[in-house]
Design a protein around this motif. Structure first.
Motif, PDB file in Angstrom:
ATOM      1  N   ARG A 141       0.832  -1.206   0.000  1.00  0.00           N
ATOM      2  CA  ARG A 141       0.000   0.000   0.000  1.00  0.00           C
ATOM      3  C   ARG A 141       0.869   1.259   0.000  1.00  0.00           C
ATOM      4  NH1 ARG A 141      -3.901   0.264   4.786  1.00  0.00           N
ATOM      5  NH2 ARG A 141      -4.626  -1.623   3.767  1.00  0.00           N
ATOM      6  N   GLU A 142       1.920   1.256   0.802  1.00  0.00           N
ATOM      7  CA  GLU A 142       2.825   2.404   0.872  1.00  0.00           C
ATOM      8  C   GLU A 142       3.522   2.638  -0.474  1.00  0.00           C
ATOM      9  OE1 GLU A 142       6.917   3.642   3.227  1.00  0.00           O
ATOM     10  OE2 GLU A 142       5.537   2.238   4.173  1.00  0.00           O
ATOM     11  N   GLU A 175       2.403   1.730  -3.430  1.00  0.00           N
ATOM     12  CA  GLU A 175       1.405   2.199  -4.398  1.00  0.00           C
ATOM     13  C   GLU A 175       1.125   3.686  -4.210  1.00  0.00           C
ATOM     14  OE1 GLU A 175      -1.861  -0.503  -3.746  1.00  0.00           O
ATOM     15  OE2 GLU A 175      -0.975  -2.049  -5.017  1.00  0.00           O
ATOM     16  N   ARG A 176       1.027   4.128  -2.963  1.00  0.00           N
ATOM     17  CA  ARG A 176       0.816   5.552  -2.685  1.00  0.00           C
ATOM     18  C   ARG A 176       1.992   6.384  -3.177  1.00  0.00           C
ATOM     19  NH1 ARG A 176      -1.234   4.803   3.370  1.00  0.00           N
ATOM     20  NH2 ARG A 176      -3.387   4.198   2.918  1.00  0.00           N
ATOM     21  N   ALA A 177       3.190   5.871  -2.946  1.00  0.00           N
ATOM     22  CA  ALA A 177       4.384   6.590  -3.389  1.00  0.00           C
ATOM     23  C   ALA A 177       4.410   6.702  -4.913  1.00  0.00           C
ATOM     24  CB  ALA A 177       5.646   5.895  -2.877  1.00  0.00           C
ATOM     25  N   VAL A 198       1.774   6.732  -6.902  1.00  0.00           N
ATOM     26  CA  VAL A 198       0.735   7.699  -7.275  1.00  0.00           C
ATOM     27  C   VAL A 198       1.231   9.120  -7.027  1.00  0.00           C
ATOM     28  CG1 VAL A 198      -1.554   8.574  -6.659  1.00  0.00           C
ATOM     29  CG2 VAL A 198      -1.200   6.131  -6.994  1.00  0.00           C
ATOM     30  N   ASP A 199       1.846   9.324  -5.870  1.00  0.00           N
ATOM     31  CA  ASP A 199       2.388  10.647  -5.533  1.00  0.00           C
ATOM     32  C   ASP A 199       3.471  11.071  -6.509  1.00  0.00           C
ATOM     33  OD1 ASP A 199       0.656  10.737  -3.416  1.00  0.00           O
ATOM     34  OD2 ASP A 199       2.172  10.285  -1.881  1.00  0.00           O
TER      35      ASP A 199
END
Length: 108
Positions: A95-96, A98-100, A102-103
């Protein structure tokens, strides 16, 4: 049986195979600490690499199979609990990441 079976205190081929499975699981489980130690030494700080969690799951799954063979409810419960925690850590890491990603895409 042979000298190895006698040294391990087993009386059948099936029991020898299961003891070897249990020892293999224990080696996988121990390997995760070696991986963590090397990663930390290289980084000069405490690091828990993803390989640590994969070795944890592999070792726990193998030890769980051995515990089921031995019909050891305490060992079974311990390995099941550990597998849940290790899997959860991998989910959090995914999850971390994937967020990175996207960011990072939003910054461009």
């Amino acid at each position: 049986m042979g000298a190895l079976a006698a040294a391990l205190g087993v009386e059948s081929r099936a029991e020898l195979i299961w003891v070897m499975v249990g020892l293999g699981g224990q080696l996988l489980f121990m390997g995760r600490f070696v991986v963590q130690w090397i990663a930390s030494e290289r980084a000069h700080r405490s690091v828990v690499p993803v390989a640590f969690w994969w070795l944890s799951i592999s070792g726990a799954a193998t030890l769980l199979a051995y515990a089921i063979y031995r019909v050891d409810p305490v060992f079974i419960l311990g390995q099941c609990t550990g597998m849940f925690i290790y899997t959860r850590n991998l989910a959090l890491i995914r999850r971390e990441r994937e967020r990175a990603a996207v960011d990072a895409g939003a910054v461009r």
